[in-house]
Design a protein around this motif. Structure first.
Motif: not given
Length: 159
Positions: A23, A41-42, A64, A66, A68, A73, A76, A78, A120
């Protein structure tokens, strides 16, 4: 050190992307924001084995990500990357758990890492190269958490 594949404790029969999602909800504005501030980044990782037969498992490595920039955001990701694996018959239960929670994910990780980097990059961001993971430590943490939960449940039952 060379390893004789005939003596291996497990065999990976197939590996595949089971589910993947990307996303980029704040495009195109997020690209300008990233020039001023790199994304935070998490990354969350999970390993889930599912028994398919007595000695056969599907082992899923789920990532996953995430990213920001401030409160926005950036993206994302997954990814569920999985394999069908047979464990040699006669393998002790604890060793079988170590294989499906540590050794198999260790083999799957480079492929999952490449899939995250590719999606990405295709999403307009620099390829995200996930740092190597210590699956043995993750397994130890899982065992410690399970033991703590069992101890808490026993304490509640005695109270």
């Amino acid at each position: 050190m060379s390893e004789n594949l005939q003596d291996s404790s497990y065999v990976i029969h197939a590996q595949y992307i089971k589910d993947q999602s990307f996303e980029n909800p704040n495009a195109p504005g997020i690209f300008g924001a990233m020039k001023e501030q790199p994304p935070q980044i998490e990354i969350n990782v999970d390993v889930t084995p599912q028994r398919l037969a007595e000695d056969t498992f599907e082992v899923s490595l789920t990532l996953r990500v995430d990213a920001k920039v401030g409160e926005s955001t950036a993206f994302i990701v997954e990814l569920e990357y999985a394999a069908v694996v047979s464990i040699n018959q006669g393998t002790e239960e604890e060793e079988a758990k170590r294989l499906v929670f540590v050794e198999v994910p260790r083999q799957l990780f480079p492929f999952a890492r490449a899939a995250v980097a590719a999606v990405t990059r295709e999403g307009g961001f620099p390829p995200l190269l996930v740092n190597p993971l210590d699956f043995a430590q993750m397994h130890e943490n899982r065992l410690a958490s399970a033991a703590a939960a069992d101890g808490a449940a026993e304490a509640e039952a005695e109270a």
